[in-house]
Motif scaffolding. Structure first.
Motif, PDB file in Angstrom:
ATOM      1  N   UNK A  10     -30.511   6.632  44.406  1.00 55.07           N
ATOM      2  CA  UNK A  10     -31.348   6.213  43.450  1.00 55.07           C
ATOM      3  C   UNK A  10     -32.870   6.090  44.115  1.00 55.07           C
ATOM      4  N   UNK A  11     -32.883   6.848  45.310  1.00 52.90           N
ATOM      5  CA  UNK A  11     -34.254   7.186  46.295  1.00 52.90           C
ATOM      6  C   UNK A  11     -35.173   7.443  45.309  1.00 52.90           C
ATOM      7  N   UNK A  12     -34.787   8.562  44.535  1.00 54.78           N
ATOM      8  CA  UNK A  12     -36.091   8.949  43.829  1.00 54.78           C
ATOM      9  C   UNK A  12     -36.847   8.222  42.838  1.00 54.78           C
ATOM     10  N   UNK A  13     -35.747   7.106  42.273  1.00 53.49           N
ATOM     11  CA  UNK A  13     -36.253   6.133  41.375  1.00 53.49           C
ATOM     12  C   UNK A  13     -37.269   5.349  41.895  1.00 53.49           C
ATOM     13  N   UNK A  14     -37.368   5.015  43.486  1.00 52.90           N
ATOM     14  CA  UNK A  14     -38.079   4.112  44.269  1.00 52.90           C
ATOM     15  C   UNK A  14     -39.048   4.779  44.648  1.00 52.90           C
ATOM     16  N   UNK A  15     -39.405   6.026  44.483  1.00 50.32           N
ATOM     17  CA  UNK A  15     -40.638   6.678  45.001  1.00 50.32           C
ATOM     18  C   UNK A  15     -41.643   6.936  43.800  1.00 50.32           C
ATOM     19  N   UNK A  16     -43.065   6.819  44.375  1.00 45.53           N
ATOM     20  CA  UNK A  16     -44.136   6.965  43.415  1.00 45.53           C
ATOM     21  C   UNK A  16     -45.312   7.792  44.286  1.00 45.53           C
ATOM     22  N   UNK A  17     -45.824   8.799  43.807  1.00 44.54           N
ATOM     23  CA  UNK A  17     -47.036   9.282  44.262  1.00 44.54           C
ATOM     24  C   UNK A  17     -48.275   8.384  44.388  1.00 44.54           C
ATOM     25  N   UNK A  18     -48.742   8.255  45.585  1.00 43.19           N
ATOM     26  CA  UNK A  18     -49.837   7.353  45.578  1.00 43.19           C
ATOM     27  C   UNK A  18     -51.133   8.063  46.589  1.00 43.19           C
ATOM     28  N   UNK A  19     -52.318   8.023  45.884  1.00 47.89           N
ATOM     29  CA  UNK A  19     -53.442   8.574  46.444  1.00 47.89           C
ATOM     30  C   UNK A  19     -53.623   8.047  47.834  1.00 47.89           C
ATOM     31  N   UNK A  20     -54.130   8.897  48.783  1.00 43.86           N
ATOM     32  CA  UNK A  20     -54.446   8.075  50.201  1.00 43.86           C
ATOM     33  C   UNK A  20     -55.626   7.245  50.067  1.00 43.86           C
ATOM     34  N   UNK A  21     -55.535   5.974  50.927  1.00 45.89           N
ATOM     35  CA  UNK A  21     -56.736   5.033  50.726  1.00 45.89           C
ATOM     36  C   UNK A  21     -57.855   5.720  51.225  1.00 45.89           C
ATOM     37  N   UNK A  22     -59.016   5.064  50.688  1.00 48.29           N
ATOM     38  CA  UNK A  22     -60.308   5.385  51.010  1.00 48.29           C
ATOM     39  C   UNK A  22     -61.062   4.465  51.621  1.00 48.29           C
ATOM     40  N   UNK A  23     -62.114   4.805  52.236  1.00 47.45           N
ATOM     41  CA  UNK A  23     -62.955   3.822  53.331  1.00 47.45           C
ATOM     42  C   UNK A  23     -63.780   2.665  52.271  1.00 47.45           C
ATOM     43  N   UNK A  24     -64.179   3.307  51.160  1.00 45.74           N
ATOM     44  CA  UNK A  24     -64.972   2.523  50.325  1.00 45.74           C
ATOM     45  C   UNK A  24     -64.623   2.773  48.878  1.00 45.74           C
ATOM     46  N   UNK A  25     -64.791   1.668  47.940  1.00 48.00           N
ATOM     47  CA  UNK A  25     -64.500   1.713  46.597  1.00 48.00           C
ATOM     48  C   UNK A  25     -65.055   2.828  45.932  1.00 48.00           C
ATOM     49  N   UNK A  26     -64.473   3.607  45.282  1.00 50.98           N
ATOM     50  CA  UNK A  26     -65.551   4.806  44.439  1.00 50.98           C
ATOM     51  C   UNK A  26     -65.227   6.175  45.455  1.00 50.98           C
ATOM     52  N   UNK A  27     -64.840   5.907  46.743  1.00 47.75           N
ATOM     53  CA  UNK A  27     -64.882   7.436  47.378  1.00 47.75           C
ATOM     54  C   UNK A  27     -63.530   8.271  46.728  1.00 47.75           C
ATOM     55  N   UNK A  28     -63.569   9.333  47.096  1.00 48.65           N
ATOM     56  CA  UNK A  28     -62.688  10.318  46.654  1.00 48.65           C
ATOM     57  C   UNK A  28     -61.394  10.408  47.630  1.00 48.65           C
TER      58      UNK A  28
END
Length: 150
Positions: A10-28
């Motif tokens: 069931x590993x794939x059911x526990x996985x989710x893509x997440x964008x990398x964190x950014x330094x400031x809100x609004x950064x890409x």
């Protein structure tokens, strides 16, 4: 596919893509583009090889069928829109959260790109384990990388 090789089926059911964190809100968020490649080498048969490469990467039914077998997403908008691909939540989330803002590796254009990446990784590691200051490590990585940019 990951789930067929993982002890936890069931590993794939526990996985989710997440964008990398950014330094400031609004950064890409930043990520590197990656994927599979079909290369056509100049020479005898190059025209047929180019036709095959074009077909294999742009024919929607072909890329959707390849996706079903190996779960590597297509590189075209039409391929991503195919119901077989678009119906895969993980892939659509990955495309929206990660691929949307991904860029090519700036070192790929150099023959020594792997060595450049290794040099940078080694210097980051030196900082993380306390063997070097960030300033010293950056200077050393930059010096080595400049010699490899040919």
């Amino acid at each position: 596919m990951v789930s067929s090789q993982a002890p936890d089926k069931t590993l794939t059911e526990k996985m989710a893509p997440l964008a990398r964190p950014v330094l400031k809100a609004g950064d890409t968020p930043r990520a590197l583009l990656w994927g599979h490649v079909i290369v056509v080498v100049d020479g005898e048969g190059a025209d047929a090889a180019a036709d095959f490469a074009s077909f294999a990467t742009s024919d929607t039914a072909t890329v959707a069928g390849f996706f079903e077998k190996v779960k590597l997403p297509p590189t075209t908008t039409a391929g991503l829109a195919d119901p077989k691909v678009a119906g895969d939540t993980f892939t659509t989330d990955w495309t929206e959260k990660i691929t949307k803002t991904a860029t090519p590796n700036p070192f790929w254009r150099y023959a020594g790109y792997a060595q450049i990446e290794s040099t940078i990784a080694e210097q980051v590691q030196a900082v993380l384990v306390g063997q070097s200051s960030a300033k010293e490590a950056l200077a050393k990585a930059a010096e080595t990388a400049k010699g490899l940019q040919k």
